[in-house]
Design a protein around this motif. Sequence first.
Motif, PDB file in Angstrom:
ATOM      1  N   GLY A   1       0.735  -1.513  -0.029  1.00 59.05           N
ATOM      2  CA  GLY A   1      -0.028  -0.280   0.567  1.00 59.05           C
ATOM      3  C   GLY A   1       0.884   0.812   0.158  1.00 59.05           C
ATOM      4  N   ASN A   2       1.552   1.710   0.472  1.00 61.71           N
ATOM      5  CA  ASN A   2       2.607   2.800   1.142  1.00 61.71           C
ATOM      6  C   ASN A   2       3.807   3.079  -0.473  1.00 61.71           C
ATOM      7  N   LEU A   3       4.138   1.931  -0.972  1.00 66.81           N
ATOM      8  CA  LEU A   3       5.014   1.614  -1.916  1.00 66.81           C
ATOM      9  C   LEU A   3       4.356   1.588  -3.658  1.00 66.81           C
ATOM     10  N   PHE A   4       2.965   1.886  -3.276  1.00 65.70           N
ATOM     11  CA  PHE A   4       2.013   1.352  -4.550  1.00 65.70           C
ATOM     12  C   PHE A   4       2.392   2.439  -5.772  1.00 65.70           C
ATOM     13  N   VAL A   5       1.786   4.162  -5.177  1.00 67.71           N
ATOM     14  CA  VAL A   5       1.502   5.193  -5.580  1.00 67.71           C
ATOM     15  C   VAL A   5       3.481   5.614  -6.357  1.00 67.71           C
ATOM     16  N   ASN A   6       4.247   5.411  -5.579  1.00 67.42           N
ATOM     17  CA  ASN A   6       5.631   5.544  -6.120  1.00 67.42           C
ATOM     18  C   ASN A   6       5.749   4.520  -7.965  1.00 67.42           C
ATOM     19  N   PHE A   7       5.707   2.999  -7.021  1.00 66.68           N
ATOM     20  CA  PHE A   7       5.824   2.206  -8.058  1.00 66.68           C
ATOM     21  C   PHE A   7       5.073   2.164  -9.176  1.00 66.68           C
ATOM     22  N   VAL A   8       3.623   2.312  -9.102  1.00 66.26           N
ATOM     23  CA  VAL A   8       2.705   2.847 -10.448  1.00 66.26           C
ATOM     24  C   VAL A   8       3.454   3.933 -11.347  1.00 66.26           C
ATOM     25  N   SER A   9       3.421   4.651 -10.789  1.00 61.73           N
ATOM     26  CA  SER A   9       4.061   6.192 -11.277  1.00 61.73           C
ATOM     27  C   SER A   9       5.500   6.326 -12.155  1.00 61.73           C
ATOM     28  N   ARG A  10       6.096   5.284 -11.843  1.00 58.50           N
ATOM     29  CA  ARG A  10       7.532   5.421 -12.856  1.00 58.50           C
ATOM     30  C   ARG A  10       7.212   5.250 -13.771  1.00 58.50           C
ATOM     31  N   PRO A  11       8.723   5.316 -14.629  1.00 55.47           N
ATOM     32  CA  PRO A  11       8.023   5.333 -15.962  1.00 55.47           C
ATOM     33  C   PRO A  11       8.295   3.984 -16.902  1.00 55.47           C
ATOM     34  N   GLU A  12       8.860   3.121 -16.314  1.00 57.66           N
ATOM     35  CA  GLU A  12       8.442   2.069 -16.776  1.00 57.66           C
ATOM     36  C   GLU A  12       7.332   1.136 -16.316  1.00 57.66           C
ATOM     37  N   ILE A  13       6.751   1.574 -15.449  1.00 54.00           N
ATOM     38  CA  ILE A  13       5.603   0.627 -15.150  1.00 54.00           C
ATOM     39  C   ILE A  13       4.093   1.366 -15.496  1.00 54.00           C
ATOM     40  N   GLY A  14       3.659   2.391 -14.595  1.00 53.96           N
ATOM     41  CA  GLY A  14       2.371   3.412 -15.692  1.00 53.96           C
ATOM     42  C   GLY A  14       3.054   4.266 -15.587  1.00 53.96           C
ATOM     43  N   ASN A  15       3.909   4.866 -16.038  1.00 53.20           N
ATOM     44  CA  ASN A  15       4.769   6.592 -16.657  1.00 53.20           C
ATOM     45  C   ASN A  15       3.264   7.099 -16.321  1.00 53.20           C
ATOM     46  N   MET A  16       2.959   7.836 -15.677  1.00 55.22           N
ATOM     47  CA  MET A  16       1.684   8.924 -15.017  1.00 55.22           C
ATOM     48  C   MET A  16       2.082   9.336 -13.456  1.00 55.22           C
ATOM     49  N   THR A  17       1.635  10.877 -13.090  1.00 55.18           N
ATOM     50  CA  THR A  17       1.365  11.187 -11.948  1.00 55.18           C
ATOM     51  C   THR A  17       0.908  11.080 -10.996  1.00 55.18           C
ATOM     52  N   THR A  18       1.489  11.034  -9.654  1.00 53.25           N
ATOM     53  CA  THR A  18       1.169  10.175  -7.988  1.00 53.25           C
ATOM     54  C   THR A  18      -0.395  10.665  -8.195  1.00 53.25           C
ATOM     55  N   GLU A  19      -0.823  11.867  -8.475  1.00 54.57           N
ATOM     56  CA  GLU A  19      -2.061  11.936  -8.397  1.00 54.57           C
ATOM     57  C   GLU A  19      -3.212  11.109  -9.334  1.00 54.57           C
ATOM     58  N   GLN A  20      -2.641  10.332 -10.676  1.00 52.96           N
ATOM     59  CA  GLN A  20      -3.553   8.955 -11.598  1.00 52.96           C
ATOM     60  C   GLN A  20      -2.949   8.505 -10.702  1.00 52.96           C
ATOM     61  N   ALA A  21      -1.814   7.501 -10.272  1.00 49.99           N
ATOM     62  CA  ALA A  21      -1.373   6.648  -9.282  1.00 49.99           C
ATOM     63  C   ALA A  21      -2.695   6.230  -8.157  1.00 49.99           C
ATOM     64  N   GLY A  22      -2.573   7.768  -7.620  1.00 50.83           N
ATOM     65  CA  GLY A  22      -3.240   7.578  -6.292  1.00 50.83           C
ATOM     66  C   GLY A  22      -5.027   7.380  -6.916  1.00 50.83           C
ATOM     67  N   ARG A  23      -5.151   7.300  -7.515  1.00 51.46           N
ATOM     68  CA  ARG A  23      -6.551   6.646  -8.625  1.00 51.46           C
ATOM     69  C   ARG A  23      -6.689   4.681  -8.435  1.00 51.46           C
ATOM     70  N   TYR A  24      -5.813   4.519  -9.251  1.00 47.88           N
ATOM     71  CA  TYR A  24      -5.397   3.356  -9.314  1.00 47.88           C
ATOM     72  C   TYR A  24      -4.820   1.940  -7.759  1.00 47.88           C
ATOM     73  N   LEU A  25      -5.380   2.953  -6.716  1.00 45.46           N
ATOM     74  CA  LEU A  25      -4.866   2.342  -5.411  1.00 45.46           C
ATOM     75  C   LEU A  25      -5.989   2.275  -5.119  1.00 45.46           C
ATOM     76  N   THR A  26      -7.100   2.377  -5.578  1.00 43.38           N
ATOM     77  CA  THR A  26      -8.552   2.435  -5.160  1.00 43.38           C
ATOM     78  C   THR A  26      -8.721   1.132  -5.988  1.00 43.38           C
ATOM     79  N   LEU A  27      -8.203   0.198  -6.615  1.00 46.06           N
ATOM     80  CA  LEU A  27      -8.325  -0.388  -7.145  1.00 46.06           C
ATOM     81  C   LEU A  27      -7.628  -1.928  -6.148  1.00 46.06           C
TER      82      LEU A  27
END
Length: 433
Positions: free
Chosen positions: A271-297
């Motif tokens: 849970g804690n590292l999810f946003v940082n991981f998903v927002s990385r360029p080689e993974i989700g390539n998105m902002t932390t705000e966008q990654a925060g929405r994926y954390l909902t899933l």
Amino acid sequence: MAVVPTSKAAPAGAGQAAPPTQYGRALALLATLFFMWGFITVINGTLLPHLRSVFELSYFQAALIESVWFIAYFFASIPSAKLIERIGYQKSLVVGLLIMAAGALGMTLAASLPSYGVTLFMLFVIASGITLLQVAANPYVAVIGPSETASSRLNLVQAMNSMGTMLAPLFGAYLILGRSKGGTAEAGAAALTQAERLADAHAVILPYVLVAAVLLVLAIVIARFPLPAMGSATSRVAKEDRKRHSLWNHRNLVFGIGAIFIYLIAEIGVGNLFVNFVSRPEIGNMTTEQAGRYLTLLWGGMMVGRFVGSAIMQKVDAAIVLAAFSIGAFIVMVITVFTQGEVAMWSLILVGLFHSIMFPTIFTLGIKGLGPLTEEGSGLLIMAIAGGALVAVQGWLADQYGLQNSFLLTAICELYILFYALWGAKPTNAIED
């Protein structure tokens, strides 16, 4: 253990005895507590990348924030149990909510300064209030029905906890990340100026004022509600009789303490590292705000899994279900570590589904057969939630060996849960009610 509360020998302050038909109303009200502490806990998952930007923290320093949160479980569990003995369950629930509200208001002070140290202290205060709620509410739900459906019942109520964890990232992404410069910046963007960091810190004030207001209202409702008494069967054994029993003779409790401790490392680390991981360029390539929405899933998967798990456990042994879910969690974590892009992102999201039933199922398996020792055993299991403090270890691994590789620690944790389900959860020296 199967306990039907009666009006006799009710613990002081536990509430007024009530017919069984009222238990459903009481559980529905308590479900709101599960919702709130799940909501507030996961707000931290959104808060960590925010504070990492505000205070310019390393992964280790950011993970230390969560460690302080779970250290509170270690220090507050035994005092919480003592407080419950002194003032009863219902008053303890109210006190817990008031402590949480005070900590939430304190977070507004930390944001106004802003201060990393005050933030750590206020998070400790909030977590201490949640610990008191956990010590009281989890065994309450587990023992007021047939023992064979205890895991199913606690999973069902814990689904409300997951609903809170599912909605919290949306709340945090909109009111914290979405209103801050760091939260809307692209990954790898230039460092924030001092003025921008101060403005970002102030973005925390409104969310925690709202949280404090809800907690105060809930405290008033709980104080006025006639909660049924838990009954005398779960109270502490008389001093002389207690000498004949030992919690450490119960294998399912001893290994259950370890299982909850280790499971929390896995759940909180993800849970804690999810946003940082998903927002990385080689993974989700998105902002932390966008990654925060994926954390909902991720947390939504936990909610769905608990509803489904609750239904399955009506017909399938809880230990078997726990074993199957731990195998699934291990597989998706290995995929997360050794793949890239959307495959790695969605496999990490999927672990929420497999983590869903673990805490409530381990808890009910851990107290099975404890009889009149249930209260003490429950306190030790809640204390084991302090395992979440070791999420700082994963933060250190992320700094030293890379964020993606650090999830190998999570995969190892899943293997211990499998061991517990297959062998450690089998009761020894069970005490008949």
